[in-house]
Design a protein around this motif. Structure first.
Motif, PDB file in Angstrom:
ATOM      1  N   GLY A  96     -14.535   3.511  -3.750  1.00 52.67           N
ATOM      2  CA  GLY A  96     -14.380   4.964  -3.686  1.00 52.67           C
ATOM      3  C   GLY A  96     -15.477   5.705  -2.951  1.00 52.67           C
ATOM      4  O   GLY A  96     -15.436   6.925  -2.869  1.00 52.67           O
ATOM      5  N   VAL A 148      -1.379   4.852   2.760  1.00 51.93           N
ATOM      6  CA  VAL A 148      -2.510   4.369   3.548  1.00 51.93           C
ATOM      7  C   VAL A 148      -2.038   3.749   4.857  1.00 51.93           C
ATOM      8  O   VAL A 148      -2.618   3.964   5.905  1.00 51.93           O
ATOM      9  CB  VAL A 148      -3.347   3.353   2.732  1.00 51.93           C
ATOM     10  N   GLY A 206      -7.222   6.922   5.579  1.00 49.56           N
ATOM     11  CA  GLY A 206      -7.962   7.215   4.355  1.00 49.56           C
ATOM     12  C   GLY A 206      -8.108   6.029   3.426  1.00 49.56           C
ATOM     13  O   GLY A 206      -8.121   6.194   2.211  1.00 49.56           O
ATOM     14  N   ILE A 207      -8.259   4.837   3.980  1.00 50.34           N
ATOM     15  CA  ILE A 207      -8.394   3.639   3.151  1.00 50.34           C
ATOM     16  C   ILE A 207      -9.784   3.602   2.490  1.00 50.34           C
ATOM     17  O   ILE A 207     -10.769   4.060   3.077  1.00 50.34           O
ATOM     18  CB  ILE A 207      -8.141   2.364   3.983  1.00 50.34           C
ATOM     19  N   ASP A 208      -9.824   3.120   1.285  1.00 50.59           N
ATOM     20  CA  ASP A 208     -11.086   2.935   0.552  1.00 50.59           C
ATOM     21  C   ASP A 208     -11.769   1.700   1.144  1.00 50.59           C
ATOM     22  O   ASP A 208     -11.458   0.572   0.790  1.00 50.59           O
ATOM     23  CB  ASP A 208     -10.783   2.748  -0.938  1.00 50.59           C
ATOM     24  N   TRP A 209     -12.678   1.915   2.081  1.00 50.41           N
ATOM     25  CA  TRP A 209     -13.245   0.861   2.914  1.00 50.41           C
ATOM     26  C   TRP A 209     -13.970  -0.225   2.121  1.00 50.41           C
ATOM     27  O   TRP A 209     -13.837  -1.398   2.405  1.00 50.41           O
ATOM     28  CB  TRP A 209     -14.177   1.475   3.963  1.00 50.41           C
ATOM     29  N   HIS A 258     -14.262   6.364   2.755  1.00 58.32           N
ATOM     30  CA  HIS A 258     -12.865   6.349   3.183  1.00 58.32           C
ATOM     31  C   HIS A 258     -12.832   6.447   4.704  1.00 58.32           C
ATOM     32  O   HIS A 258     -13.535   7.275   5.281  1.00 58.32           O
ATOM     33  CB  HIS A 258     -12.079   7.489   2.538  1.00 58.32           C
ATOM     34  N   ARG A 259     -12.027   5.586   5.315  1.00 55.85           N
ATOM     35  CA  ARG A 259     -11.942   5.540   6.777  1.00 55.85           C
ATOM     36  C   ARG A 259     -10.482   5.493   7.212  1.00 55.85           C
ATOM     37  O   ARG A 259      -9.613   5.070   6.462  1.00 55.85           O
ATOM     38  CB  ARG A 259     -12.656   4.304   7.324  1.00 55.85           C
ATOM     39  N   SER A 260     -10.286   5.892   8.470  1.00 50.86           N
ATOM     40  CA  SER A 260      -8.973   5.813   9.098  1.00 50.86           C
ATOM     41  C   SER A 260      -9.126   5.115  10.438  1.00 50.86           C
ATOM     42  O   SER A 260     -10.174   5.216  11.083  1.00 50.86           O
ATOM     43  CB  SER A 260      -8.399   7.215   9.312  1.00 50.86           C
ATOM     44  N   HIS A 296       0.863  -1.183   0.000  1.00 53.42           N
ATOM     45  CA  HIS A 296       0.000   0.000   0.000  1.00 53.42           C
ATOM     46  C   HIS A 296       0.901   1.236   0.000  1.00 53.42           C
ATOM     47  O   HIS A 296       0.942   1.991   0.966  1.00 53.42           O
ATOM     48  CB  HIS A 296      -0.923   0.015   1.224  1.00 53.42           C
TER      49      HIS A 296
END
Length: 152
Positions: free
Chosen positions: A73, A45, A66-69, A76-78, A41
């Motif tokens: 698209g 990320v 900021g991963i594309d959960w 986005h979550r952290s 990654h």
């Protein structure tokens, strides 16, 4: 003094030497797998860090930023991707420090929620996360419970 260190050639062996208790190995991937996932990654990320106390390695964490959960698209979550506290270092506040450190990094980047997943059941870390204020979202990810902590 508890600190986070970026991974370097100088501390790589210390990081990969972190081992959780044998009864916890089914619930968290080893550090080496986490570092391999961070490597694939390269878009920033993954946020891997060694946890030290007075320069002594006591744990490892890896956040996702900021991963594309859903992979499409739309969301986005952290949050906290991995937390490995060495077997002999547990129950000393290092896990709490790790969560607070990830929360601070997410806030610094403008985020307002910290997500985590955990292995469900009596031998999983759910009680630890719930005790820190996380709430289960009702979702699962890869068979794990998804929790969120409000950072506002």
């Amino acid at each position: 003094m508890i600190t986070l260190e970026e991974l370097t050639p100088g501390n790589l062996d210390a990081a990969t030497g972190i081992r959780v208790r044998p009864d916890q190995e089914h619930a968290v991937s080893p550090v080496l797998q986490s570092l391999a996932e961070a490597y694939v990654h390269p878009d920033g990320v993954a946020w891997p860090r060694l946890i030290t106390d007075g320069g002594r390695p006591v744990g490892f964490l890896m956040a996702f930023l900021g991963i594309d959960w859903h992979g499409d698209g739309t969301v986005h979550r952290s949050g906290l991707w991995r937390l490995n506290i060495a077997a002999g270092e547990q129950c000393k506040g290092y896990g709490r420090f790790a969560v607070e450190s990830v929360a601070a990094e997410i806030r610094r980047r403008g985020g307002t929620e910290l997500y985590v997943t955990w292995h469900p059941g009596p031998d999983g870390p759910g009680g630890f996360y719930l005790g820190l204020g996380f709430r289960a979202t009702g979702e699962t990810s890869g068979g794990q419970t998804v929790g969120v902590l409000d950072l506002t």
